[in-house]
Design an enzyme around this catalytic site. Structure first.
Site, PDB file in Angstrom:
ATOM      1  N   ASP A 133      46.119  35.317  42.397  1.00  0.00           N
ATOM      2  CA  ASP A 133      44.801  35.616  41.715  1.00  0.00           C
ATOM      3  C   ASP A 133      44.233  34.775  40.602  1.00  0.00           C
ATOM      4  O   ASP A 133      44.990  34.699  39.636  1.00  0.00           O
ATOM      5  CB  ASP A 133      45.241  37.158  41.159  1.00  0.00           C
ATOM      6  CG  ASP A 133      43.925  37.991  40.820  1.00  0.00           C
ATOM      7  OD1 ASP A 133      42.748  37.446  40.604  1.00  0.00           O
ATOM      8  OD2 ASP A 133      44.130  39.399  40.917  1.00  0.00           O
ATOM      9  N   ARG A 135      41.718  35.322  38.864  1.00  0.00           N
ATOM     10  CA  ARG A 135      40.496  35.842  38.003  1.00  0.00           C
ATOM     11  C   ARG A 135      40.833  36.031  36.640  1.00  0.00           C
ATOM     12  O   ARG A 135      41.754  36.277  36.164  1.00  0.00           O
ATOM     13  CB  ARG A 135      40.132  37.193  38.718  1.00  0.00           C
ATOM     14  CG  ARG A 135      39.549  37.191  40.048  1.00  0.00           C
ATOM     15  CD  ARG A 135      39.326  38.465  40.640  1.00  0.00           C
ATOM     16  NE  ARG A 135      40.517  39.006  40.936  1.00  0.00           N
ATOM     17  CZ  ARG A 135      40.616  40.382  41.448  1.00  0.00           C
ATOM     18  NH1 ARG A 135      39.701  40.991  41.919  1.00  0.00           N
ATOM     19  NH2 ARG A 135      41.815  40.758  41.817  1.00  0.00           N
TER      20      ARG A 135
END
Length: 218
Positions: A133, A135
């Protein structure tokens, strides 16, 4: 105090939203100057807040799910649900340009091809040399602060979103789970999110369609 550079509002425009199932609502879209990652993220302001703690969702862009209705994820149904729930209570949906958990559209589709060979969503990213991930929610915190929101209830199954916002100085009162939107095509994806990144989805509900998913894959 916030520990990030300030962003400012750039423009606000009223937009009537219409969904495929007939649901409609008027929203105000807000753009920004000075976002940390330089992306064109948008705040979707909905309804009239019932109290001082608005309901907020950080929704990462998903072209395949949000636009094309892909059944390989739950992004489209989550977006539709979030707009109505936020409009009912008053709050903001941040539409963040973070396709494929931040790895981009082409890499996401490459990961899909690896998932078709048996890898789960996180293993596929790793096989491509990419983070599980990627983000970062600094821009989201900037957007919220520019909107005058420093305290909120977060509509999300993902504990990392709440943890990052808190680290950035945003007061997350509660994390409110979304619905569970399962299909035979996304159940393995959802189970991986529960088992590997502690998303708050009921495994019992996911098990209801596991058998059908295995039958389709056979």
């Amino acid at each position: 105090m916030p520990n990030f550079p300030a962003a400012t509002q750039r423009a606000r425009v009223r937009v009537p939203l219409r969904f495929h199932d007939g649901y409609s609502v008027d929203a105000e879209l807000v753009t920004f100057h000075g976002l940390a990652d330089g992306q064109e993220h948008v705040a979707v302001v909905l309804g009239d807040p019932e109290d001082e703690v608005p309901l907020v969702r950080l929704h990462s862009e998903c072209l395949t799910g949000d636009v094309f209705g892909s059944a390989r994820c739950d992004c489209g149904p989550q977006l539709r649900e979030a707009v109505e729930r936020i409009a009912d209570r008053g709050g903001v949906l941040l539409y963040l340009r973070q396709e494929g958990r931040g790895i981009g559209l082409y890499n996401k589709l490459d990961a899909y091809a690896l998932q078709d060979q048996g890898l789960d969503t996180y293993e596929a990213n790793a096989a491509l040399g990419l983070p599980e991930d990627a983000r970062d929610y600094t821009a989201a915190a900037q957007m919220l602060t520019a909107l005058g929101i420093t305290s909120l209830n977060l509509l999300s199954n993902n504990p990392d979103k709440a943890e990052q916002l808190r680290t950035l100085g945003i007061d997350v009162h509660d994390r409110v789970p979304t619905g569970v939107f399962t299909t035979p095509h996304n159940v393995r994806y959802l189970r991986a999110k529960v088992l590997q990144t502690q998303h708050t989805l009921a495994l019992g509900e996911l098990a209801d369609v596991t058998g059908l998913a295995e039958l389709n894959a056979g």
